[in-house]
Design an enzyme around this catalytic site. Structure first.
Site, mmCIF file in Angstrom:
data_model
loop_
_atom_site.group_PDB
_atom_site.id
_atom_site.type_symbol
_atom_site.label_atom_id
_atom_site.label_comp_id
_atom_site.label_asym_id
_atom_site.label_seq_id
_atom_site.Cartn_x
_atom_site.Cartn_y
_atom_site.Cartn_z
ATOM 1 N N HIS A 159 0.867 -1.188 0.000
ATOM 2 C CA HIS A 159 0.000 0.000 0.000
ATOM 3 C C HIS A 159 0.900 1.234 0.000
ATOM 4 O O HIS A 159 1.959 1.224 0.633
ATOM 5 C CB HIS A 159 -0.854 0.076 1.284
ATOM 6 C CG HIS A 159 -2.088 -0.774 1.285
ATOM 7 N ND1 HIS A 159 -2.497 -1.480 2.390
ATOM 8 C CD2 HIS A 159 -3.020 -1.002 0.316
ATOM 9 C CE1 HIS A 159 -3.633 -2.116 2.108
ATOM 10 N NE2 HIS A 159 -3.967 -1.852 0.864
ATOM 11 N N CYS A 253 -2.190 3.044 9.253
ATOM 12 C CA CYS A 253 -3.307 2.288 8.683
ATOM 13 C C CYS A 253 -4.309 1.855 9.738
ATOM 14 O O CYS A 253 -5.377 1.353 9.399
ATOM 15 C CB CYS A 253 -2.846 1.153 7.785
ATOM 16 S SG CYS A 253 -1.619 0.096 8.445
HETATM 17 N N1 ARG Z 1 -3.511 -7.199 6.808
HETATM 18 C C1 ARG Z 1 -3.960 -6.033 6.139
HETATM 19 C C2 ARG Z 1 -3.947 -6.269 4.635
HETATM 20 O O1 ARG Z 1 -3.070 -6.926 4.166
HETATM 21 C C3 ARG Z 1 -3.111 -4.854 6.509
HETATM 22 C C4 ARG Z 1 -3.608 -3.573 5.914
HETATM 23 C C5 ARG Z 1 -2.734 -2.416 6.241
HETATM 24 N N2 ARG Z 1 -3.293 -1.239 5.694
HETATM 25 C C6 ARG Z 1 -2.623 -0.233 5.141
HETATM 26 N N3 ARG Z 1 -3.288 0.793 4.740
HETATM 27 N N4 ARG Z 1 -1.328 -0.286 4.961
HETATM 28 O O2 ARG Z 1 -4.805 -5.817 3.913
#
Ligand code: ARG
Length: 259
Positions: A159, A253
């Protein structure tokens, strides 16, 4: 924010998640509580909470609910089926709090503020691992702002908010290794004061920080970037969020900024 009551590792959808590396649930809950306490009691942020839901372990990562602009939200369209059950809960929260909810096209993945971050007049948006570039036009149309698309090339930084963090006043943290060469030139040309993060701090989620004024709330252990933030006039506020790193997440996040 959404309490970490049901946060867990129940599947693997990014390289950080390992079913064999389980969450210490009491510890995760106290780390989340401490983040909530720091944001509210120490930094004076108003935090709205949503109800956690059993069976949705990643609902705690509210950054992925959607992209919020004023009272308008572009809802997420999660890539992985494991997270798609979150969307009705996020949308219900937005609707019951007076937001207008728009949706991305069905065939176009979009993971909200995890992959779209405002800086100055523009919105920087990541694509490839989760969100797709086809979602960026809709972000631009709904917000009326220019969207700069950045290709993410390292799956550990899946992300945009894992490798890019606007600090205000034209500054941003970024980890160059997470971007393709063209995205790096876009960052260097459009961010007035870019601060490159070294790999070691990037892997400790230095870029997944919550910025409140000049305070930067970030995962503990990012010694080099803490030092550089101090030199640049910010005050780093380190927190142990190790349980959330097991899921590929950290401070930023676990929050979604509501304007
Ligand atoms: N386990 C989650 C996923 O893989 C973590 C999300 C983290 N979110 C972020 N915006 N970095 O989707």
């Amino acid at each position: 924010m959404c309490p970490a009551t049901y946060f867990d590792i129940e599947y693997e959808i990014n390289p950080w998640m390992r079913l064999s590396r389980q969450v210490d649930r009491p510890r995760a809950q106290s780390q989340w509580q401490e983040l909530h306490r720091v944001l509210t009691a120490e930094l004076g942020v108003t935090v709205e909470l949503m109800e956690p839901v059993r069976g949705l372990p990643d609902l705690v990562f509210t950054a992925n609910a959607g992209y919020v602009s004023g009272r308008v939200v572009l809802s997420s369209n999660f890539k992985y089926p494991q997270r798609r059950g979150e969307t009705p809960h996020f949308e219900a929260w937005f609707l019951s709090h007076g937001y207008r909810v728009h949706r991305p096209a069905e065939e176009c993945f979009f993971e909200g503020a995890g992959d779209a971050l405002p800086l100055g007049e523009a919105i920087f948006a990541g694509y490839r691992h989760r969100s797709e570039i086809c979602s960026h036009q809709k972000v631009a149309t709904l917000t009326g702002r220019q969207v700069l698309s950045l290709e993410l090339v390292d799956s550990a930084f899946y992300h945009l908010d894992t490798c890019f963090c606007p600090l205000g006043n034209g500054a941003a943290l970024y980890y160059p290794g997470a971007f393709d060469a063209y995205a790096r030139t876009v960052i260097e040309a459009n961010v007035p004061r870019p601060i490159a993060v070294a790999e070691q701090d990037a892997r400790l989620f230095a870029c997944n920080a919550v910025v409140v004024g000049r305070t930067v709330v970030l995962n503990a252990g990012c010694a080099d970037i803490e030092e550089r933030l101090r030199k640049a006039g910010y005050s780093p506020r380190a927190m142990d969020l190790s349980e959330f790193m097991k899921s590929g997440g950290s401070a930023k996040c676990l929050t979604l900024l509501l304007e």
